[in-house]
Structure formats: structure tokens, C-alpha cells
Design a protein around this motif. Sequence first.
Motif, PDB file in Angstrom:
ATOM      1  N   GLN A   1      -2.877   3.265  -8.914  1.00 50.67           N
ATOM      2  CA  GLN A   1      -3.904   3.906  -8.097  1.00 50.67           C
ATOM      3  C   GLN A   1      -5.227   3.907  -8.832  1.00 50.67           C
ATOM      4  O   GLN A   1      -5.267   4.066 -10.062  1.00 50.67           O
ATOM      5  CB  GLN A   1      -3.532   5.344  -7.743  1.00 50.67           C
ATOM      6  CG  GLN A   1      -4.558   6.015  -6.825  1.00 50.67           C
ATOM      7  CD  GLN A   1      -4.194   7.436  -6.453  1.00 50.67           C
ATOM      8  OE1 GLN A   1      -3.383   8.060  -7.127  1.00 50.67           O
ATOM      9  NE2 GLN A   1      -4.794   7.955  -5.402  1.00 50.67           N
TER      10      GLN A   1
ATOM     11  N   ASP B   1      -4.836   6.792  -1.099  1.00 51.38           N
ATOM     12  CA  ASP B   1      -5.889   5.787  -1.012  1.00 51.38           C
ATOM     13  C   ASP B   1      -5.925   4.945  -2.286  1.00 51.38           C
ATOM     14  O   ASP B   1      -5.665   5.428  -3.388  1.00 51.38           O
ATOM     15  CB  ASP B   1      -7.246   6.459  -0.813  1.00 51.38           C
ATOM     16  CG  ASP B   1      -7.368   7.123   0.552  1.00 51.38           C
ATOM     17  OD1 ASP B   1      -6.616   6.742   1.462  1.00 51.38           O
ATOM     18  OD2 ASP B   1      -8.210   8.035   0.694  1.00 51.38           O
ATOM     19  N   ASN B   2      -6.283   3.654  -2.115  1.00 47.81           N
ATOM     20  CA  ASN B   2      -6.468   2.736  -3.241  1.00 47.81           C
ATOM     21  C   ASN B   2      -5.229   2.639  -4.121  1.00 47.81           C
ATOM     22  O   ASN B   2      -5.334   2.498  -5.341  1.00 47.81           O
ATOM     23  CB  ASN B   2      -7.669   3.164  -4.100  1.00 47.81           C
ATOM     24  CG  ASN B   2      -8.939   3.287  -3.298  1.00 47.81           C
ATOM     25  OD1 ASN B   2      -9.230   2.452  -2.449  1.00 47.81           O
ATOM     26  ND2 ASN B   2      -9.704   4.343  -3.560  1.00 47.81           N
TER      27      ASN B   2
ATOM     28  N   PRO C   1       0.828  -1.214   0.000  1.00 46.92           N
ATOM     29  CA  PRO C   1       0.000   0.000   0.000  1.00 46.92           C
ATOM     30  C   PRO C   1       0.858   1.258   0.000  1.00 46.92           C
ATOM     31  O   PRO C   1       1.887   1.331   0.677  1.00 46.92           O
ATOM     32  CB  PRO C   1      -0.808  -0.126   1.290  1.00 46.92           C
ATOM     33  CG  PRO C   1      -0.852  -1.592   1.570  1.00 46.92           C
ATOM     34  CD  PRO C   1       0.478  -2.124   1.109  1.00 46.92           C
TER      35      PRO C   1
ATOM     36  N   SER D   1       0.966   5.716   0.061  1.00 48.55           N
ATOM     37  CA  SER D   1       0.393   6.733   0.947  1.00 48.55           C
ATOM     38  C   SER D   1      -0.988   7.172   0.500  1.00 48.55           C
ATOM     39  O   SER D   1      -1.837   7.507   1.319  1.00 48.55           O
ATOM     40  CB  SER D   1       1.332   7.945   1.001  1.00 48.55           C
ATOM     41  OG  SER D   1       1.576   8.456  -0.298  1.00 48.55           O
TER      42      SER D   1
ATOM     43  N   SER E   1     -14.107   6.280  -5.155  1.00 49.80           N
ATOM     44  CA  SER E   1     -14.408   5.582  -3.906  1.00 49.80           C
ATOM     45  C   SER E   1     -15.082   4.262  -4.219  1.00 49.80           C
ATOM     46  O   SER E   1     -15.355   3.939  -5.380  1.00 49.80           O
ATOM     47  CB  SER E   1     -15.345   6.443  -3.047  1.00 49.80           C
ATOM     48  OG  SER E   1     -16.582   6.647  -3.730  1.00 49.80           O
TER      49      SER E   1
END
Length: 261
Positions: A146, A133-134, A129, A131, A150
Motif C-alpha cells: 500500500q 486505496d492504492n 487491488p 480494499s 494521494s
Amino acid sequence: MPPAPETVEVEFIAPRHLAGGGDPAWITIPLHRACGWSHGDDPLMPRVLLSSPGQKALLRLEPEPEPDGQWWTLHHAAEPDRPSWYASFGARTPVELIAAATDALTDPAPPTGASSDPYEPLQQVGWSPASADNALVSPDGTAYLQRLGSVEEPGAWFVTATLGPDRPVWQARFGAHTPARLVAAFTAALADPKPVLRMDSGRSLPTHDPSIVTRRTTDVLAVYAAGAREERVQSLAAQHAISPASPNPSGQPPAKNSRSR
């Protein structure tokens, strides 16, 4: 005494996402000869346009003045169960990765039960992962995946190869409605640890740093090096020929067998 067979010098390069773009014919010729895609004929323009048999998909290869631009663009028309979508690829995106996506698109019998999670192939080879999101980042920090949006409203996918914050190498972009299996095919090819063959790496490699890129140089028979693409064409043509729902679109038998690496 017969002359010695002609040889050529090739390099096997890893990681593959830093191997340079490679030969566009690895993508375009199989699409035309094995999958029945038609091409325009405009010799005055430095571009390639290929359209699928049903005219649903259009692949454009158009070199731009900017050498790091998105030279490859794939557009697909809307279908009853999916809005229109696109994918684009930077000039230095390895053709082996783009071909994985186009092969998945043209597969007449996609495998059932196969994972369509683009994260999974990368997680299996140690991507972690990031830094954002996703997002996932490769162990050496030179590649990044990435997905924007959402869970409720997923957005586009971005895959970026980079040599630092100010040194992007290439980027692949998949619109929000791109079939997940195509993105997963791309990331599976990206995760593949096998090196790729290049014959022009002196000009195409984004870096020669031996701590980042591994290069193994060797001489191979010229016919052996040239046969790799022909074997790829034959393999794809055979898949289409044996599929009851998708006979060989070209209407021609596969080419004679030849050697490959």
C-alpha cells in the motif's frame, strides 16, 4: 581413495516472502567488499553500521528486544533534487528483498528505460487491488502493498507479509521521498517466483503449513552452498569496476572465482 566431498542440507522455500530473514551477510558483505561501504568497529555492540563512500547513506542492522521489530534501517541524506529519505525492514524480511533495494541504490549505472512503478512487478504475477486505496494483495493473501497519501501528495510505501490479521510476519517501510526505482526493485524481488535457499528454516520459518509454504530439502556440496555469496560479491564488484564513473571503490581486485548455486 579420497574422502567424499562434504555436503550440507539446504531447503529451497517458496513463497520467498515467508522464507525467514536469511543471512544478513548477503547484504552487508557485498556492500563493504564490492561497493566500498565502510563499517564501524564496536565488538561490544550487537549491531552493524555501514556508510556509503560519499557518507550520504547509512545502513543500520540493530537487533531489538522485540524479535519482530524493524531491525534494518537505511537513511539517506538530502540531495539537491530530493529531500532526505529512509527505508526500514522487519527482522524476518528476506535478505534477498532488502538486497534488491540496496543493489538498486548502489548501482553505478542504473538501467535506462526500466519501469520504476512498484505496482507493476506485482500486477504481472497476479496481485490484485485490495480494499484499501492504492493497495495490492498477493493471490494467496499473505502479502500486501500500500502507498499512503494521494496522487497530489503521495506518502510512504508499506509492504507487509502476514499470516492473518493478528499474525504479521514482517513489514518494509519506504518513506515518501524514497526513489521509486528502489521500491520497484524491492517489489520485483518480492514478485520473483523462484524459491530462496535457507539452511536454518527450522528456526526461521514463520509457518510450516504445507498449504502455504513449499519446502524442498536437498543435500548440496558445502563449497557450492558457500559460493553463492562470493559470486554475488564478484558480480557487484565487476559492475563497479567497469563503470567509468564509479571504479571499484574497495581498491582491491575481485576475489577468486568460486562456485555458487
